[in-house]
Motif scaffolding. Structure first.
Motif, PDB file in Angstrom:
ATOM      1  N   ASP A   1       0.830  -1.198   0.000  1.00 53.15           N
ATOM      2  CA  ASP A   1       0.000   0.000   0.000  1.00 53.15           C
ATOM      3  C   ASP A   1       0.875   1.262   0.000  1.00 53.15           C
ATOM      4  OD1 ASP A   1      -2.820   0.925   0.116  1.00 53.15           O
ATOM      5  OD2 ASP A   1      -2.159   1.874   1.997  1.00 53.15           O
ATOM      6  N   MET A   2       1.925   1.267   0.821  1.00 52.80           N
ATOM      7  CA  MET A   2       2.816   2.432   0.850  1.00 52.80           C
ATOM      8  C   MET A   2       3.538   2.608  -0.485  1.00 52.80           C
ATOM      9  SD  MET A   2       4.549   2.510   4.679  1.00 52.80           S
ATOM     10  CE  MET A   2       5.171   0.812   4.647  1.00 52.80           C
ATOM     11  N   ALA A   3       3.992   1.510  -1.079  1.00 50.77           N
ATOM     12  CA  ALA A   3       4.715   1.590  -2.341  1.00 50.77           C
ATOM     13  C   ALA A   3       3.813   2.062  -3.474  1.00 50.77           C
ATOM     14  CB  ALA A   3       5.320   0.230  -2.687  1.00 50.77           C
TER      15      ALA A   3
ATOM     16  N   ASN B   1       7.267  -2.144  12.815  1.00 49.97           N
ATOM     17  CA  ASN B   1       8.381  -1.339  12.300  1.00 49.97           C
ATOM     18  C   ASN B   1       8.196  -1.140  10.810  1.00 49.97           C
ATOM     19  OD1 ASN B   1       9.620  -1.332  14.806  1.00 49.97           O
ATOM     20  ND2 ASN B   1      11.128  -2.912  14.287  1.00 49.97           N
ATOM     21  N   ILE B   2       8.523   0.041  10.313  1.00 53.16           N
ATOM     22  CA  ILE B   2       8.506   0.277   8.874  1.00 53.16           C
ATOM     23  C   ILE B   2       9.811   0.959   8.468  1.00 53.16           C
ATOM     24  CG2 ILE B   2       6.000   0.333   8.586  1.00 53.16           C
ATOM     25  CD1 ILE B   2       6.123   3.380   8.617  1.00 53.16           C
ATOM     26  N   ALA B   3      10.288   0.627   7.278  1.00 50.61           N
ATOM     27  CA  ALA B   3      11.504   1.224   6.729  1.00 50.61           C
ATOM     28  C   ALA B   3      11.278   1.505   5.251  1.00 50.61           C
ATOM     29  CB  ALA B   3      12.701   0.296   6.914  1.00 50.61           C
ATOM     30  N   MET B   4      11.863   2.590   4.762  1.00 51.06           N
ATOM     31  CA  MET B   4      11.765   2.945   3.345  1.00 51.06           C
ATOM     32  C   MET B   4      13.159   3.261   2.828  1.00 51.06           C
ATOM     33  SD  MET B   4       9.611   6.043   1.490  1.00 51.06           S
ATOM     34  CE  MET B   4      10.750   7.317   2.044  1.00 51.06           C
ATOM     35  N   GLY B   5      13.488   2.708   1.663  1.00 50.03           N
ATOM     36  CA  GLY B   5      14.805   2.930   1.081  1.00 50.03           C
ATOM     37  C   GLY B   5      15.778   1.853   1.503  1.00 50.03           C
ATOM     38  N   TYR B   6      17.039   2.211   1.565  1.00 52.36           N
ATOM     39  CA  TYR B   6      18.133   1.357   2.039  1.00 52.36           C
ATOM     40  C   TYR B   6      18.540   0.265   1.056  1.00 52.36           C
ATOM     41  CZ  TYR B   6      17.046   3.768   6.342  1.00 52.36           C
ATOM     42  OH  TYR B   6      16.788   4.739   7.260  1.00 52.36           O
ATOM     43  N   GLY B   7      17.656  -0.213   0.208  1.00 51.07           N
ATOM     44  CA  GLY B   7      18.063  -1.051  -0.914  1.00 51.07           C
ATOM     45  C   GLY B   7      18.224  -2.528  -0.667  1.00 51.07           C
ATOM     46  N   THR B   8      18.596  -2.940   0.536  1.00 55.15           N
ATOM     47  CA  THR B   8      18.788  -4.356   0.834  1.00 55.15           C
ATOM     48  C   THR B   8      18.199  -4.667   2.194  1.00 55.15           C
ATOM     49  OG1 THR B   8      20.944  -3.980   1.860  1.00 55.15           O
ATOM     50  CG2 THR B   8      20.943  -4.478  -0.500  1.00 55.15           C
ATOM     51  N   ALA B   9      18.018  -5.957   2.458  1.00 55.90           N
ATOM     52  CA  ALA B   9      17.453  -6.369   3.739  1.00 55.90           C
ATOM     53  C   ALA B   9      18.368  -6.001   4.893  1.00 55.90           C
ATOM     54  CB  ALA B   9      17.194  -7.883   3.732  1.00 55.90           C
ATOM     55  N   TYR B  10      19.673  -6.247   4.746  1.00 54.28           N
ATOM     56  CA  TYR B  10      20.572  -5.989   5.880  1.00 54.28           C
ATOM     57  C   TYR B  10      20.695  -4.494   6.170  1.00 54.28           C
ATOM     58  CZ  TYR B  10      23.742  -6.090   1.801  1.00 54.28           C
ATOM     59  OH  TYR B  10      24.311  -5.920   0.558  1.00 54.28           O
ATOM     60  N   ARG B  11      20.613  -3.644   5.140  1.00 49.60           N
ATOM     61  CA  ARG B  11      20.657  -2.202   5.403  1.00 49.60           C
ATOM     62  C   ARG B  11      19.381  -1.728   6.070  1.00 49.60           C
ATOM     63  NH1 ARG B  11      22.657  -0.874  -0.439  1.00 49.60           N
ATOM     64  NH2 ARG B  11      24.873  -1.332  -0.321  1.00 49.60           N
ATOM     65  N   ALA B  12      18.234  -2.225   5.602  1.00 51.56           N
ATOM     66  CA  ALA B  12      16.962  -1.817   6.188  1.00 51.56           C
ATOM     67  C   ALA B  12      16.860  -2.267   7.638  1.00 51.56           C
ATOM     68  CB  ALA B  12      15.804  -2.378   5.363  1.00 51.56           C
ATOM     69  N   VAL B  13      17.232  -3.505   7.906  1.00 52.21           N
ATOM     70  CA  VAL B  13      17.181  -4.012   9.277  1.00 52.21           C
ATOM     71  C   VAL B  13      18.206  -3.281  10.143  1.00 52.21           C
ATOM     72  CG1 VAL B  13      17.529  -6.046  10.735  1.00 52.21           C
ATOM     73  CG2 VAL B  13      16.287  -6.259   8.589  1.00 52.21           C
ATOM     74  N   GLY B  14      19.372  -3.000   9.579  1.00 51.49           N
ATOM     75  CA  GLY B  14      20.381  -2.254  10.318  1.00 51.49           C
ATOM     76  C   GLY B  14      19.917  -0.858  10.681  1.00 51.49           C
ATOM     77  N   ALA B  15      19.169  -0.217   9.784  1.00 55.94           N
ATOM     78  CA  ALA B  15      18.627   1.113  10.074  1.00 55.94           C
ATOM     79  C   ALA B  15      17.582   1.045  11.183  1.00 55.94           C
ATOM     80  CB  ALA B  15      18.027   1.719   8.806  1.00 55.94           C
ATOM     81  N   LEU B  16      16.719   0.040  11.157  1.00 57.21           N
ATOM     82  CA  LEU B  16      15.722  -0.131  12.208  1.00 57.21           C
ATOM     83  C   LEU B  16      16.397  -0.392  13.555  1.00 57.21           C
ATOM     84  CD1 LEU B  16      13.164  -2.356  10.262  1.00 57.21           C
ATOM     85  CD2 LEU B  16      12.839   0.023  10.934  1.00 57.21           C
ATOM     86  N   TYR B  17      17.462  -1.146  13.530  1.00 52.43           N
ATOM     87  CA  TYR B  17      18.210  -1.464  14.748  1.00 52.43           C
ATOM     88  C   TYR B  17      18.812  -0.200  15.376  1.00 52.43           C
ATOM     89  CZ  TYR B  17      21.571  -4.118  17.649  1.00 52.43           C
ATOM     90  OH  TYR B  17      22.308  -4.655  18.680  1.00 52.43           O
TER      91      TYR B  17
ATOM     92  N   THR C   1      12.362   1.777  -4.968  1.00 53.82           N
ATOM     93  CA  THR C   1      12.479   2.072  -3.547  1.00 53.82           C
ATOM     94  C   THR C   1      11.902   0.923  -2.736  1.00 53.82           C
ATOM     95  OG1 THR C   1      12.269   4.436  -3.982  1.00 53.82           O
ATOM     96  CG2 THR C   1      11.863   3.698  -1.728  1.00 53.82           C
ATOM     97  N   LEU C   2      12.664   0.492  -1.747  1.00 57.00           N
ATOM     98  CA  LEU C   2      12.237  -0.611  -0.894  1.00 57.00           C
ATOM     99  C   LEU C   2      11.328  -0.106   0.209  1.00 57.00           C
ATOM    100  CD1 LEU C   2      14.450  -3.400   0.603  1.00 57.00           C
ATOM    101  CD2 LEU C   2      13.120  -1.971   2.127  1.00 57.00           C
ATOM    102  N   TYR C   3      10.232  -0.806   0.439  1.00 54.83           N
ATOM    103  CA  TYR C   3       9.353  -0.580   1.603  1.00 54.83           C
ATOM    104  C   TYR C   3       9.304  -1.887   2.394  1.00 54.83           C
ATOM    105  CZ  TYR C   3       7.622   3.791  -0.411  1.00 54.83           C
ATOM    106  OH  TYR C   3       7.505   5.071  -0.911  1.00 54.83           O
ATOM    107  N   MET C   4       9.670  -1.814   3.654  1.00 58.22           N
ATOM    108  CA  MET C   4       9.666  -2.995   4.517  1.00 58.22           C
ATOM    109  C   MET C   4       8.803  -2.747   5.743  1.00 58.22           C
ATOM    110  SD  MET C   4      12.796  -4.905   6.564  1.00 58.22           S
ATOM    111  CE  MET C   4      13.539  -5.561   5.075  1.00 58.22           C
TER     112      MET C   4
END
Length: 420
Positions: free
Chosen positions: A328-330, A362-378, A411-414
């Motif tokens: 929905d966000m994307a 938790n929601i994340a936008m951008g970052y491009g990869t799973a490890y970057r998105a999870v790292g940003a949330l962390y 753009t990644l939405y997680m």
């Protein structure tokens, strides 16, 4: 008269040099041997014989760190040992011995200018080194196993290095738990049977070209490890914010800003392959999205283990709810826990979940990869608390991409949904 003769001789020599064919110079271009990035020097230059490069035996073994080098004049036999491997070669014979086993050579050793010349490819490959020949530059390029960047795991008693062949990886680690898409040119071989030793191994063209891990059991080059401080690393390496160039590879470091800017995740990628294949350009698809969901689930659980928490269990209805919100966000181009039609987390839970107690998102936008998105949330206080909350038992992850017109980048939405 004498002076005139000298001038004439010099003039004739100059004419001869100017009109000498270029091929005569090119054919005499010396052969260069580069081992682990360093050019080797020889008192007798390397030669080509039957399309094989021959080099002085003693010089090359000394360059490789041989502990025992011997020459038997009577038998015309040369012997050298490196890291427990012994090689014997005899002048004029096409049979060599490697640890006592006979091997047929393409070209026999010879004696030239008082030096025994031996085939460098044979010696190097017998020691487990990789050898390449650049005909245009007339360069022999040799790389030992230790030259490639290596991840060590002392608990498992294994080491994994860049450039290693896939069959060696599987012989060491076993078959991967699954094979994921990376969003780049390589596939991730995922090893998550024991999350304390979690690692993602990037494979392309039957070789290891990347690593990613946030598990503290892995140490890069017996030097860099999870928890190392940014300021200490900067004293030893040319650190540019979060990137270090290590020989032919690029190391990206994700920092834990809540723990004194310490290492929380390593990502090592081959620069050589990357330059050939649009390094950094990511290709998104539904298969990549599903891969990122699984990786985000694993990476979150590794973070939990590092903090003494129990791993979460995948819950499919949570994942469906998370994916619904990410899509929905994307599709509608917004970033919020509340949708544009007014739906809240509670509203979505009422639609998707049959039962739960506590609930988090938790929601994340951008970052491009799973490890970057999870790292940003962390690194975000509230999101980090969700990831580490001991009361939670279940997790579902949904990933969607907002694609550009070419469908090559987006753009990644997680979304991560937690409950107990």
């Amino acid at each position: 008269m004498y002076k005139k003769t000298i001038i004439t001789a010099i003039f004739i020599t100059f004419i001869f040099m100017v009109f000498m064919p270029e091929a005569a110079f090119a054919s005499e271009k010396p052969i260069v041997v580069i081992a682990n990035g360093k050019q080797l020097t020889f008192d007798v230059p390397p030669i080509l014989q039957n399309n094989r490069t021959l080099v002085p035996f003693r010089a090359v073994f000394e360059a490789y760190g041989a502990t025992d080098i011997a020459w038997n004049q009577e038998l015309q036999k040369a012997t050298g040992s490196v890291d427990g491997n012994t090689i014997e070669l005899t002048v004029g014979s096409n049979i060599a011995l490697v640890n006592g086993n006979s091997v047929v050579l393409d070209v026999s050793p010879i004696v030239k200018n008082g030096r025994v010349l031996v085939p460098i490819r044979f010696i190097s490959e017998a020691l487990g080194y990789d050898v390449e020949w650049d005909g245009a530059k007339r360069e022999v390029i040799i790389k030992s196993p230790d030259y490639y960047n290596t991840f060590y795991n002392d608990t498992l008693g294994v080491k994994l290095r860049m450039g290693q062949k896939v069959d060696e990886l599987i012989a060491t680690m076993g078959e991967p738990s699954r094979i994921d898409k990376s969003g780049k040119y390589y596939d991730w071989y995922i090893y998550n049977d024991d999350l304390e030793h979690y690692i993602q191994v990037g494979v392309y063209d039957n070789k290891i070209v990347a690593f990613a891990t946030n598990a503290s059991s892995w140490v890069l080059n017996n030097d860099l490890k999870i928890g190392d401080l940014q300021r200490d690393i900067a004293k030893k390496y040319n650190l540019r914010i979060n990137v270090i160039h290590l020989k032919e590879d690029g190391l990206e470091i994700l920092w834990d800003i809540h723990n004194d800017y310490s290492v929380s995740t390593f990502i090592l990628e081959s620069i050589t392959y990357g330059n050939k294949l649009s390094f950094g350009e990511e290709y998104y698809s539904e298969e990549v999205a599903r891969s990122f969901e699984r990786q985000a689930f694993d990476l979150t659980n590794v973070y939990r283990l590092r903090h003494g928490r129990k791993p979460l269990v995948w819950r499919e209805d949570l994942a469906e709810m998370a994916l619904y919100h990410s899509k929905d966000m994307a599709e509608k181009n917004y970033f919020s826990h509340d949708s544009l039609n007014g739906d809240t987390l509670g509203d979505r839970a009422a639609k998707f979940l049959s039962g739960y107690r506590g609930l988090g998102e938790n929601i994340a936008m951008g970052y491009g990869t799973a490890y970057r998105a999870v790292g940003a949330l962390y690194n975000s206080k509230g999101h980090r608390e969700n990831m580490l909350r001991s009361e939670y038992k279940y997790l579902g992850v949904g990933v969607a991409f907002q694609m550009d017109d070419t469908r090559l980048t987006g753009t990644l939405y997680m979304t991560q949904n937690f409950c107990h």
